[in-house]
Structure formats: structure tokens, C-alpha cells
Motif scaffolding. Structure first.
Motif, PDB file in Angstrom:
ATOM      1  N   ASN A   1      -4.700 -26.278 -24.632  1.00 29.39           N
ATOM      2  CA  ASN A   1      -4.534 -27.251 -25.718  1.00 29.39           C
ATOM      3  C   ASN A   1      -4.872 -28.656 -25.260  1.00 29.39           C
ATOM      4  O   ASN A   1      -5.560 -29.416 -25.954  1.00 29.39           O
ATOM      5  CB  ASN A   1      -3.091 -27.227 -26.238  1.00 29.39           C
ATOM      6  N   ARG A   2      -4.395 -29.004 -24.072  1.00 26.31           N
ATOM      7  CA  ARG A   2      -4.599 -30.360 -23.568  1.00 26.31           C
ATOM      8  C   ARG A   2      -6.058 -30.593 -23.169  1.00 26.31           C
ATOM      9  O   ARG A   2      -6.618 -31.659 -23.455  1.00 26.31           O
ATOM     10  CB  ARG A   2      -3.671 -30.630 -22.380  1.00 26.31           C
ATOM     11  N   TYR A   3      -6.644 -29.609 -22.506  1.00 23.17           N
ATOM     12  CA  TYR A   3      -8.049 -29.766 -22.123  1.00 23.17           C
ATOM     13  C   TYR A   3      -8.940 -29.951 -23.352  1.00 23.17           C
ATOM     14  O   TYR A   3      -9.785 -30.839 -23.390  1.00 23.17           O
ATOM     15  CB  TYR A   3      -8.535 -28.555 -21.313  1.00 23.17           C
ATOM     16  N   ASN A   4      -8.744 -29.107 -24.361  1.00 24.23           N
ATOM     17  CA  ASN A   4      -9.560 -29.200 -25.574  1.00 24.23           C
ATOM     18  C   ASN A   4      -9.369 -30.545 -26.263  1.00 24.23           C
ATOM     19  O   ASN A   4     -10.324 -31.128 -26.788  1.00 24.23           O
ATOM     20  CB  ASN A   4      -9.213 -28.061 -26.538  1.00 24.23           C
ATOM     21  N   PHE A   5      -8.135 -31.041 -26.259  1.00 23.20           N
ATOM     22  CA  PHE A   5      -7.859 -32.337 -26.867  1.00 23.20           C
ATOM     23  C   PHE A   5      -8.634 -33.452 -26.158  1.00 23.20           C
ATOM     24  O   PHE A   5      -9.311 -34.261 -26.801  1.00 23.20           O
ATOM     25  CB  PHE A   5      -6.359 -32.635 -26.817  1.00 23.20           C
ATOM     26  N   PHE A   6      -8.542 -33.496 -24.842  1.00 24.41           N
ATOM     27  CA  PHE A   6      -9.226 -34.561 -24.094  1.00 24.41           C
ATOM     28  C   PHE A   6     -10.743 -34.424 -24.174  1.00 24.41           C
ATOM     29  O   PHE A   6     -11.458 -35.422 -24.192  1.00 24.41           O
ATOM     30  CB  PHE A   6      -8.754 -34.576 -22.642  1.00 24.41           C
ATOM     31  N   LYS A   7     -11.229 -33.196 -24.234  1.00 23.68           N
ATOM     32  CA  LYS A   7     -12.664 -32.968 -24.359  1.00 23.68           C
ATOM     33  C   LYS A   7     -13.163 -33.452 -25.718  1.00 23.68           C
ATOM     34  O   LYS A   7     -14.165 -34.172 -25.819  1.00 23.68           O
ATOM     35  CB  LYS A   7     -12.975 -31.476 -24.183  1.00 23.68           C
ATOM     36  N   ASN A   8     -12.454 -33.074 -26.788  1.00 25.47           N
ATOM     37  CA  ASN A   8     -12.891 -33.403 -28.139  1.00 25.47           C
ATOM     38  C   ASN A   8     -12.682 -34.871 -28.498  1.00 25.47           C
ATOM     39  O   ASN A   8     -13.497 -35.464 -29.210  1.00 25.47           O
ATOM     40  CB  ASN A   8     -12.156 -32.522 -29.155  1.00 25.47           C
ATOM     41  N   GLU A   9     -11.587 -35.451 -28.022  1.00 26.24           N
ATOM     42  CA  GLU A   9     -11.246 -36.815 -28.421  1.00 26.24           C
ATOM     43  C   GLU A   9     -11.807 -37.883 -27.482  1.00 26.24           C
ATOM     44  O   GLU A   9     -12.143 -38.986 -27.916  1.00 26.24           O
ATOM     45  CB  GLU A   9      -9.722 -36.968 -28.499  1.00 26.24           C
ATOM     46  N   PHE A  10     -11.889 -37.565 -26.189  1.00 26.71           N
ATOM     47  CA  PHE A  10     -12.279 -38.582 -25.208  1.00 26.71           C
ATOM     48  C   PHE A  10     -13.412 -38.141 -24.289  1.00 26.71           C
ATOM     49  O   PHE A  10     -13.737 -38.833 -23.319  1.00 26.71           O
ATOM     50  CB  PHE A  10     -11.057 -38.982 -24.361  1.00 26.71           C
ATOM     51  N   ASN A  11     -14.000 -36.991 -24.596  1.00 28.53           N
ATOM     52  CA  ASN A  11     -15.145 -36.480 -23.840  1.00 28.53           C
ATOM     53  C   ASN A  11     -14.847 -36.326 -22.349  1.00 28.53           C
ATOM     54  O   ASN A  11     -15.685 -36.602 -21.495  1.00 28.53           O
ATOM     55  CB  ASN A  11     -16.374 -37.378 -24.041  1.00 28.53           C
ATOM     56  N   VAL A  12     -13.619 -35.900 -22.043  1.00 29.25           N
ATOM     57  CA  VAL A  12     -13.226 -35.653 -20.654  1.00 29.25           C
ATOM     58  C   VAL A  12     -13.601 -34.217 -20.289  1.00 29.25           C
ATOM     59  O   VAL A  12     -13.200 -33.277 -20.973  1.00 29.25           O
ATOM     60  CB  VAL A  12     -11.706 -35.872 -20.459  1.00 29.25           C
ATOM     61  N   GLU A  13     -14.371 -34.054 -19.228  1.00 27.51           N
ATOM     62  CA  GLU A  13     -14.815 -32.723 -18.832  1.00 27.51           C
ATOM     63  C   GLU A  13     -13.679 -31.942 -18.169  1.00 27.51           C
ATOM     64  O   GLU A  13     -12.729 -32.500 -17.635  1.00 27.51           O
ATOM     65  CB  GLU A  13     -16.001 -32.830 -17.867  1.00 27.51           C
ATOM     66  N   ARG A  14     -13.830 -30.608 -18.199  1.00 25.29           N
ATOM     67  CA  ARG A  14     -12.794 -29.712 -17.685  1.00 25.29           C
ATOM     68  C   ARG A  14     -12.455 -30.023 -16.220  1.00 25.29           C
ATOM     69  O   ARG A  14     -11.279 -30.100 -15.844  1.00 25.29           O
ATOM     70  CB  ARG A  14     -13.254 -28.259 -17.803  1.00 25.29           C
ATOM     71  N   LEU A  15     -13.466 -30.208 -15.367  1.00 22.96           N
ATOM     72  CA  LEU A  15     -13.231 -30.461 -13.947  1.00 22.96           C
ATOM     73  C   LEU A  15     -12.489 -31.777 -13.736  1.00 22.96           C
ATOM     74  O   LEU A  15     -11.585 -31.862 -12.897  1.00 22.96           O
ATOM     75  CB  LEU A  15     -14.553 -30.472 -13.177  1.00 22.96           C
ATOM     76  N   GLU A  16     -12.866 -32.788 -14.493  1.00 17.29           N
ATOM     77  CA  GLU A  16     -12.195 -34.083 -14.379  1.00 17.29           C
ATOM     78  C   GLU A  16     -10.728 -33.967 -14.770  1.00 17.29           C
ATOM     79  O   GLU A  16      -9.844 -34.514 -14.085  1.00 17.29           O
ATOM     80  CB  GLU A  16     -12.889 -35.124 -15.267  1.00 17.29           C
ATOM     81  N   TYR A  17     -10.453 -33.255 -15.857  1.00 17.02           N
ATOM     82  CA  TYR A  17      -9.066 -33.085 -16.302  1.00 17.02           C
ATOM     83  C   TYR A  17      -8.274 -32.279 -15.278  1.00 17.02           C
ATOM     84  O   TYR A  17      -7.115 -32.591 -14.982  1.00 17.02           O
ATOM     85  CB  TYR A  17      -9.023 -32.395 -17.665  1.00 17.02           C
ATOM     86  N   PHE A  18      -8.902 -31.262 -14.711  1.00 15.43           N
ATOM     87  CA  PHE A  18      -8.217 -30.454 -13.697  1.00 15.43           C
ATOM     88  C   PHE A  18      -7.851 -31.305 -12.484  1.00 15.43           C
ATOM     89  O   PHE A  18      -6.714 -31.280 -12.000  1.00 15.43           O
ATOM     90  CB  PHE A  18      -9.094 -29.280 -13.261  1.00 15.43           C
ATOM     91  N   ASP A  19      -8.822 -32.069 -11.977  1.00 10.83           N
ATOM     92  CA  ASP A  19      -8.602 -32.868 -10.769  1.00 10.83           C
ATOM     93  C   ASP A  19      -7.582 -33.975 -10.978  1.00 10.83           C
ATOM     94  O   ASP A  19      -6.748 -34.244 -10.109  1.00 10.83           O
ATOM     95  CB  ASP A  19      -9.926 -33.479 -10.288  1.00 10.83           C
TER      96      ASP A  19
END
Length: 275
Positions: free
Chosen positions: A50-68
Motif C-alpha cells: 500500500n505504501r509503495y504504491n502510494f509513493f510511486k503514484n503520488e510522488f514518483n518514488v521508485e520501489r528501490l528508493e522506498y525500500f532503501d
């Protein structure tokens, strides 16, 4: 020697804490759980997706960046082997209080009897005109803040876990009726009151959305000037505690209500009908 883990609300707090030479490791809680889809089970696969999809859709944060930046840090709370004390450093505002609830819920899920849990939560201070943030204190003042920390018991963590569950449901009536008062979490009721103002009013828009339209109507502002005005309003009249990126996002989502010419915003017919 005690092994202390400090969980802090942001990079600025981490920087000051390092400069203070206070003993312990530092973990930055890089999340904004006052926005976007949630799940009751903090740290579950559904929660992270849920959080990854939110940051990707709203702020264009990539999965690897969010993980790190986020997941990799937060999951450290699942294994507190060798840690004697966890100290939580948060503030009075909605942004911090919701992150605090989630942190406590997560700690309860991974609770250890051999770990002491403590809280440093700033806001009101005698002699100060405004509520204080952790950035308002110098590194020389941090040891005093730590000295005044509040001990958090398992019962306290259970209280926050229930509060987190109610918040995640996001039912207005339940939020209004639930007793969020607790002497250990003094700022929580006010934060929830602020959250309730994000539910739609009679015109279908919430407090923040209405404020944006009011600013556009009263001024000839660019995008940055509108957000600057929102931050000034927030600091003077609310306890949202949001960052500029959140307000840029709020403004973008109101595009049906305004037009932009030469970078200056003005309300269209639909926007004027909401005022």
C-alpha cells in the motif's frame, strides 16, 4: 554499557541528535502515514505494498528508493536483540502523531520484556509563544530533552495500537467518539481533531482544499507562493505539520477548480462556486 536505539521523526532531528553526542544508534522513521492507504498490521506485506504504491503514484518514488530509505530502516524494529532501550523522538503535530502511533503498534507486535521504551515528544514549552519542534532545540539542549523522557509501558503500547486501528479504519463517527486521551500521549487528541477537518464539508471539500481555493481567490500567486501561504497558515492556525510536497500535491489535485496563466493561479467557474 546500555545499547540505545533512537527512533526519530526525520533527518533534521537525526542530525541534531548526532551533534549532541548522546549515546546510541539512530533510526529515521521515513514515512508520512497521515497520507495514503494504510493497513492495521504495520510491517505486513499488505502494509508495505500500500505504501509503495502510494509513493510511486503520488510522488514518483521508485520501489528501490522506498525500500532503501524506509522499509530497510523500519524493519530493524522487528529484531531488537542486544538493544536495552528504544527512545522515540516525535512532535505534537498530526504528521508526527500518526507516525508515532504506527511506530508504537509495530513495537508492540515485536515487544520485548528486556527492552525499556521511552518517549521524547515536544510541543508546549513554558515561556514560548509557539509550539516547539525538535528542530527548535540545539544539540546542547537535547540531553535535557532526553532527561525528561517519558517511560512507555506495554499497556501504553496497547493503547496506541488500538488508537492506530481506529485511525486506519478512518470512520468519522468512530474517530469523533473514541477516547484518544492518555497522559503519556498528550498531543494525540488535538492531532485527531485536526485530522477530522480533512473530512469533506458541505461543499464537498475539506479544510485544506477550501483554504487553497481561498488563497487563490484572494491573491495572484504562483504555485510556490500558494504553498508558502499554506505553510504560514498551517504554522499559525493548525497542527497538521505537513511538508511542502504534501501541499504541492493537494494543489495539483484541485486542478478542476482553477486555471493557470503565466504561472499565476485563478479560480474558474467551478472553483468560485465552492467559495
Amino acid at each position: 554499557m546500555d545499547n540505545i536505539l533512537h527512533v526519530v521523526n526525520g533527518d533534521s532531528t537525526a542530525k541534531i541528535l548526532k551533534e549532541s553526542n548522546i549515546q546510541g544508534d539512530i533510526l529515521v522513521w521515513h514515512e508520512m502515514l497521515c497520507e495514503g492507504p494504510l493497513d492495521k498490521e504495520v510491517g505486513s506485506d499488505t502494509f508495505w505494498m500500500n505504501r509503495y504504491n502510494f509513493f510511486k503514484n503520488e510522488f514518483n518514488v521508485e520501489r528501490l528508493e522506498y525500500f532503501d530509505k524506509t522499509i530497510k530502516k523500519i524493519v530493524q524494529l522487528e529484531d531488537l536483540e542486544g538493544v536495552n532501550e528504544v527512545v522515540l523522538w516525535f512532535e505534537y503535530d498530526l504528521f508526527c502523531q500518526i507516525n508515532l502511533l504506527a511506530t508504537c503498534s509495530y513495537l508492540l507486535k515485536n515487544y520485548r520484556k528486556d527492552v525499556t521504551y521511552s518517549l521524547v515528544c515536544v510541543g508546549y514549552e513554558k515561556g514560548k509563544d509557539k509550539l516547539q519542534t525538535l528542530s527548535d532545540y540545539t544539540s546542547e539542549e537535547y540531553p535535557k530533552l532526553l532527561e525528561n523522557k517519558i517511560k512507555i509501558t506495554k499497556a501504553n503500547l496497547e493503547f496506541t495500537d488500538k488508537c492506530w486501528e481506529v485511525y486506519v479504519k478512518n470512520n468519522k463517527e468512530e474517530l469523533q467518539n473514541y477516547k484518544f486521551k492518555n497522559p503519556k500521549f498528550w498531543y494525540l487528541p488535538k492531532a485527531i481533531e485536526q485530522h477530522l477537518k480533512r473530512f469533506p464539508l458541505e461543499n464537498g471539500l475539506n479544510e485544506i482544499q477550501n483554504k487553497i481555493l481561498q488563497i487563490i481567490q484572494a491573491n495572484s500567486f504562483s504555485e510556490k507562493e500558494i504553498v508558502r501561504e499554506l505553510l504560514l497558515w498551517q504554522n499559525a492556525e493548525t497542527v497538521y505539520g505537513f511538508g511542502d510536497l504534501q501541499y504541492f500535491n493537494y494543489l495539483k489535485k484541485l486542478s478542476d477548480y482553477y486555471q493557470v496563466k503565466d504561472e499565476i493561479y485563478s479560480l474558474n467557474k467551478l472553483g468560485k462556486s465552492k467559495i
